[in-house]
Every structure is written in structure tokens, then in C-alpha cells.
Design a protein around this motif. Structure first.
Motif, mmCIF file in Angstrom:
data_model
loop_
_atom_site.group_PDB
_atom_site.id
_atom_site.type_symbol
_atom_site.label_atom_id
_atom_site.label_comp_id
_atom_site.label_asym_id
_atom_site.label_seq_id
_atom_site.Cartn_x
_atom_site.Cartn_y
_atom_site.Cartn_z
ATOM 1 N N VAL A 163 13.710 35.927 58.120
ATOM 2 C CA VAL A 163 13.592 35.501 59.512
ATOM 3 C C VAL A 163 14.680 36.149 60.352
ATOM 4 O O VAL A 163 15.874 36.021 60.054
ATOM 5 C CB VAL A 163 13.698 33.960 59.619
ATOM 6 C CG1 VAL A 163 13.473 33.522 61.059
ATOM 7 C CG2 VAL A 163 12.696 33.294 58.690
ATOM 8 N N SER A 164 14.267 36.827 61.401
ATOM 9 C CA SER A 164 15.213 37.462 62.303
ATOM 10 C C SER A 164 16.072 36.430 63.010
ATOM 11 O O SER A 164 15.609 35.335 63.351
ATOM 12 C CB SER A 164 14.469 38.313 63.339
ATOM 13 O OG SER A 164 15.321 38.680 64.404
ATOM 14 N N TYR A 165 17.325 36.777 63.257
ATOM 15 C CA TYR A 165 18.231 35.905 63.999
ATOM 16 C C TYR A 165 17.688 35.621 65.392
ATOM 17 O O TYR A 165 17.945 34.572 65.967
ATOM 18 C CB TYR A 165 19.616 36.556 64.084
ATOM 19 C CG TYR A 165 20.641 35.728 64.825
ATOM 20 C CD1 TYR A 165 21.291 34.667 64.194
ATOM 21 C CD2 TYR A 165 20.958 36.008 66.157
ATOM 22 C CE1 TYR A 165 22.241 33.909 64.856
ATOM 23 C CE2 TYR A 165 21.907 35.243 66.841
ATOM 24 C CZ TYR A 165 22.538 34.207 66.189
ATOM 25 O OH TYR A 165 23.464 33.447 66.842
ATOM 26 N N PHE A 166 16.914 36.563 65.922
ATOM 27 C CA PHE A 166 16.368 36.438 67.270
ATOM 28 C C PHE A 166 14.923 35.939 67.278
ATOM 29 O O PHE A 166 14.246 35.995 68.302
ATOM 30 C CB PHE A 166 16.448 37.788 67.995
ATOM 31 C CG PHE A 166 17.842 38.317 68.134
ATOM 32 C CD1 PHE A 166 18.715 37.804 69.083
ATOM 33 C CD2 PHE A 166 18.307 39.314 67.278
ATOM 34 C CE1 PHE A 166 20.013 38.277 69.204
ATOM 35 C CE2 PHE A 166 19.603 39.798 67.394
ATOM 36 C CZ PHE A 166 20.451 39.280 68.356
ATOM 37 N N SER A 167 14.448 35.464 66.140
ATOM 38 C CA SER A 167 13.059 35.004 66.044
ATOM 39 C C SER A 167 12.802 33.820 66.964
ATOM 40 O O SER A 167 13.639 32.930 67.119
ATOM 41 C CB SER A 167 12.742 34.590 64.598
ATOM 42 O OG SER A 167 11.461 33.998 64.510
ATOM 43 N N ASN A 168 11.605 33.817 67.578
ATOM 44 C CA ASN A 168 11.187 32.653 68.378
ATOM 45 C C ASN A 168 10.370 31.681 67.552
ATOM 46 O O ASN A 168 9.870 30.680 68.067
ATOM 47 C CB ASN A 168 10.399 33.101 69.612
ATOM 48 C CG ASN A 168 9.065 33.757 69.253
ATOM 49 O OD1 ASN A 168 8.737 33.920 68.073
ATOM 50 N ND2 ASN A 168 8.310 34.148 70.256
ATOM 51 N N GLY A 169 10.199 32.000 66.265
ATOM 52 C CA GLY A 169 9.473 31.122 65.366
ATOM 53 C C GLY A 169 8.002 31.455 65.198
ATOM 54 O O GLY A 169 7.326 30.883 64.354
ATOM 55 N N PHE A 170 7.520 32.419 65.998
ATOM 56 C CA PHE A 170 6.087 32.757 65.956
ATOM 57 C C PHE A 170 5.891 34.268 65.865
ATOM 58 O O PHE A 170 5.050 34.839 66.573
ATOM 59 C CB PHE A 170 5.382 32.204 67.193
ATOM 60 C CG PHE A 170 5.490 30.708 67.341
ATOM 61 C CD1 PHE A 170 4.728 29.857 66.544
ATOM 62 C CD2 PHE A 170 6.368 30.151 68.250
ATOM 63 C CE1 PHE A 170 4.838 28.483 66.666
ATOM 64 C CE2 PHE A 170 6.481 28.772 68.388
ATOM 65 C CZ PHE A 170 5.719 27.937 67.591
ATOM 66 N N ASP A 171 6.630 34.903 64.992
ATOM 67 C CA ASP A 171 6.574 36.367 64.931
ATOM 68 C C ASP A 171 6.348 36.883 63.515
ATOM 69 O O ASP A 171 6.755 37.976 63.169
ATOM 70 C CB ASP A 171 7.870 36.955 65.499
ATOM 71 C CG ASP A 171 9.135 36.347 64.874
ATOM 72 O OD1 ASP A 171 8.994 35.521 63.952
ATOM 73 O OD2 ASP A 171 10.238 36.696 65.327
ATOM 74 N N MET A 172 5.679 36.087 62.674
ATOM 75 C CA MET A 172 5.548 36.498 61.274
ATOM 76 C C MET A 172 4.104 36.553 60.785
ATOM 77 O O MET A 172 3.631 37.564 60.289
ATOM 78 C CB MET A 172 6.368 35.567 60.382
ATOM 79 C CG MET A 172 6.458 36.031 58.939
ATOM 80 S SD MET A 172 7.721 35.133 57.995
ATOM 81 C CE MET A 172 9.212 35.880 58.626
ATOM 82 N N ASP A 173 3.347 35.485 60.871
ATOM 83 C CA ASP A 173 1.955 35.404 60.406
ATOM 84 C C ASP A 173 1.828 35.657 58.899
ATOM 85 O O ASP A 173 1.172 36.589 58.441
ATOM 86 C CB ASP A 173 1.066 36.373 61.183
ATOM 87 C CG ASP A 173 -0.416 36.042 61.016
ATOM 88 O OD1 ASP A 173 -0.725 34.903 60.610
ATOM 89 O OD2 ASP A 173 -1.265 36.925 61.276
ATOM 90 N N LYS A 174 2.453 34.800 58.118
ATOM 91 C CA LYS A 174 2.368 34.873 56.655
ATOM 92 C C LYS A 174 0.956 34.544 56.174
ATOM 93 O O LYS A 174 0.300 33.645 56.691
ATOM 94 C CB LYS A 174 3.342 33.872 56.032
ATOM 95 C CG LYS A 174 4.747 34.391 55.838
ATOM 96 C CD LYS A 174 4.876 35.080 54.497
ATOM 97 C CE LYS A 174 6.308 35.443 54.195
ATOM 98 N NZ LYS A 174 6.470 36.014 52.849
ATOM 99 N N ASN A 175 0.514 35.262 55.150
ATOM 100 C CA ASN A 175 -0.778 34.982 54.522
ATOM 101 C C ASN A 175 -0.571 33.903 53.462
ATOM 102 O O ASN A 175 -0.142 34.181 52.346
ATOM 103 C CB ASN A 175 -1.352 36.258 53.898
ATOM 104 C CG ASN A 175 -2.762 36.050 53.374
ATOM 105 O OD1 ASN A 175 -3.160 34.935 53.046
ATOM 106 N ND2 ASN A 175 -3.517 37.122 53.298
ATOM 107 N N ILE A 176 -0.861 32.662 53.821
ATOM 108 C CA ILE A 176 -0.609 31.538 52.919
ATOM 109 C C ILE A 176 -1.497 31.599 51.687
ATOM 110 O O ILE A 176 -1.043 31.372 50.557
ATOM 111 C CB ILE A 176 -0.817 30.205 53.667
ATOM 112 C CG1 ILE A 176 0.246 30.050 54.771
ATOM 113 C CG2 ILE A 176 -0.768 29.019 52.702
ATOM 114 C CD1 ILE A 176 0.030 28.847 55.666
#
Length: 358
Positions: A163-176
Motif C-alpha cells: 500500500v502506497s503511503y499516499f494511497s486513498n484506499g481505492f487504488d488497488m483492485d485485488k482479485n479476491i
């Protein structure tokens, strides 16, 4: 000036009290008589099945409902959340208590670490651990784990260093799904609790600038709902294939806000039944092991009582039902009335407008 703001926020976090999660009885020492694996799947913003048929949704979801019924799920109509948005709703779910937003404004509440109440220490995870459950967290996005929160789960599919230090929390989209099935197979020797969060169908756009307009926002929401139906079918199929006697709960955190032009409009005083319920309506479907449905499941009205009722079932002890929380829904109002927290849906599901003061 920035330093003053930072010090103020740090002070709030450092002195934050978790006393609100204290339970009124001895449920913290509950002993499970049944120990199925438990899967709590949360499709963000998925409206309740009964509300989808009416109000501002008016959507035919019968195909997906038929799938769930065919897989021995019971659908709970008119179920709703007690809070919005996600962090406020989920902290109440895992705290098994009302928190009344802690503060009277959204700005003030941002200084409190509600995420810690969800994925750190809370009564639900403590009870599960005491009953020898391993706790697993599967997230599509890193929203819950921002800020270096101490994790109360034994496993999370997103590593902190991803997780980036500057992440807004919605920038990944992991394939669960990619990892989920093998994780079930590799943990068959233990009792397991899984919390799985999918950021779909979400809700309408947040603000006026982003909004496509009421009708197009509704259309976009329903298109996402159809997409997440396919994902939910896949997830349920994976679980039933590998763990057929498990307890599966599909529960949304709030509604889709359909009927508004944008989400922030909901913070204005409103007595329109369909608009208010559009905010809080939440899907709930449960597959009880061996179709052994407790005779008190009609008390599942709002999300704050989900785990208290579930733990009563697992312990064969309905005395814990004596301390269910009120099924009221609360909203922070910023326009049309003095700023503050208001009860907007009462205990029986009627729209009201009552100021709440601690």
C-alpha cells in the motif's frame, strides 16, 4: 497551521476511547456449541432485495434471488444499516453496539480511527479468537488498512508494504477469487472466520461535480449490481464446493443512495420514505448450516445486531438476545436543520427526524 491540525488529530486518536464497545452482558465469554466455518461477504452498497423491487430502484433481481434460494439461503427483507458510510456502519457491526458517530459532524469524526474498530481489536474478533477461530480478511481495496492500523486478523490478502503511503484506499483492485479458494483448502484443519469486502455495487457518485444526474446514476449503479451478482455467485459456489456445511452471510454496509443526484445530498433533512430508505437499505442473506434456522431470526432487522444473534445461535444460548440494540438508523445532517446527528429511521422502520444528543 498544518502542524496545529496534525497535532489536534493526533491528540484525538491518542486519547480515543473504545469504551463504547463495552457489552451490557457477558457475551464476551460466550462459548460456541457449534463451530462451522463462517464467511461474511460484504458487497458495498448492495440494496436489500425487497427495496430493489420498489422505491427509486425498481429493479428485477429475481434471477439472483432464485440462485440464493436454490443454495439454501434465506433472504431477509427490509433489513438495513444503522449508519453510513462504510466505516461507521462496519464499526457498529463489529462493535455490536451503537456509537452514534462519536461526534456531531463528519469533519470531527474524521479524527477518530473507526477503521481500527473494524479490523483491529473489537468484541467480534475477540469472541471468535476465544473460541479458537482463525480470522481471515480479504479486501478488494486497502481502504480499511490505511494508516498502519494494528491488524486483529491472523491473515490479510493485502500486505502493508503493498500500500502506497499516499494511497486513498481505492487504488488497488485485488482479485479476491484468485487466492480465496486455495486459502480455504489450506485451512481445513482449523475453525475459520472470513470477512470479505467487495467495493461493488458501491453507491451513486459522491458529489455534484461527479454526478451523471439521477437517472444515469441509477443506471450505472444497477449495472454494477449485475456485475457483482456474478461475483457473488462465483464466491458462493467456491465456498459450497469446498465447505458445504459452513455459515455464509451476505450483508451490505448500506444502500446505494439511488434517487439522489449525488451521495452528499443525503446529508440534507429529508422525510421522503423512499429516499431515506435508499440510503440505509442493506442486503442480508444467510445460509445456515444444515438449514438449521433459529426461530428468533426474525429479530434480524438491522446490522448492529447481526453478530449478537449469530453468537446466540452458535452458543445455543438465546439469553444474549435480551440485550439487542435498538434497530434505529442515524445520519449526520448538515443542511435543512442544525448540524448534528439525527435519528432518521426508528425501531420499527418508520422515517422520523429526531435530534440525538449524547
Amino acid at each position: 497551521m498544518s502542524l496545529i491540525v496534525l497535532v489536534t488529530k493526533y491528540y484525538h486518536v491518542a486519547n480515543e476511547s473504545h469504551d463504547w464497545m463495552g457489552q451490557p452482558d457477558d457475551i464476551n465469554t460466550v462459548i460456541f456449541k457449534k463451530k462451522p466455518n463462517i464467511y461474511v461477504i460484504q458487497p458495498d452498497g448492495y440494496a436489500n432485495f425487497s427495496e430493489l423491487k420498489k422505491g427509486h430502484y425498481k429493479f428485477d433481481n429475481s434471477k439472483f434471488e432464485s440462485f440464493l434460494v436454490g443454495e439454501n439461503f434465506k433472504l431477509y427483507n427490509d433489513f438495513r444499516s444503522n449508519y453510513v458510510p462504510t466505516v461507521y456502519s462496519n464499526s457498529s457491526i463489529f462493535g455490536m453496539k451503537h456509537h452514534y458517530y462519536k461526534a456531531q459532524s463528519n469533519e470531527e469524526n474524521e479524527t477518530y480511527n473507526f477503521r481500527q474498530d473494524i479490523i483491529g481489536e473489537n468484541p467480534v474478533l475477540d469472541i471468535l479468537k476465544a473460541n479458537n477461530y482463525k480470522n481471515h480478511l480479504f479486501l478488494q481495496e486497502p481502504y480499511f488498512i490505511l494508516g498502519g492500523i494494528g491488524l486483529g486478523y491472523d491473515y490479510c490478502n493485502i500486505n502493508a508494504n503493498e500500500v502506497s503511503y499516499f494511497s486513498n484506499g481505492f487504488d488497488m483492485d485485488k482479485n479476491i477469487k484468485q487466492e480465496f479458494e486455495s486459502h480455504i483448502v489450506n485451512n481445513k484443519s482449523s475453525n475459520n472466520f472470513y470477512f470479505i469486502e467487495k467495493i461493488k455495487p458501491w453507491h451513486i457518485s459522491n458529489n455534484k461535480r461527479q454526478s451523471l444526474g439521477r437517472d444515469k446514476e441509477r443506471e450505472a449503479y444497477l449495472n454494477r449490481l449485475v456485475e457483482v451478482n456474478t461475483w457473488l455467485i462465483d464466491m458462493v459456489t467456491i465456498i459450497n464446493k469446498n465447505d458445504p456445511n459452513s455459515l455464509i452471510v451476505i450483508i451490505a454496509d448500506h444502500g446505494g443512495f439511488v434517487g439522489y443526484d449525488y451521495e452528499l445530498e443525503s446529508r440534507t433533512k429529508n422525510l421522503d420514505r423512499d429516499l431515506v430508505h435508499s440510503v440505509f437499505t442493506s442486503a442480508l442473506a444467510i445460509k445456515w448450516p444444515d438449514n438449521d434456522i433459529p426461530d428468533y431470526d426474525n429479530r434480524l432487522k438491522s446490522s448492529v445486531n447481526l453478530f449478537r444473534i449469530m453468537f446466540s445461535y452458535l452458543s445455543n444460548n438465546d439469553s444474549y438476545l435480551q440485550n439487542l440494540q435498538e434497530d434505529k438508523s442515524y445520519l449526520i445532517i448538515e443542511e435543512g436543520a442544525p448540524n448534528g446527528v439525527y435519528e432518521v429511521i426508528d425501531d420499527i422502520g418508520e422515517v422520523v427526524f429526531k435530534s440525538y444528543e449524547k
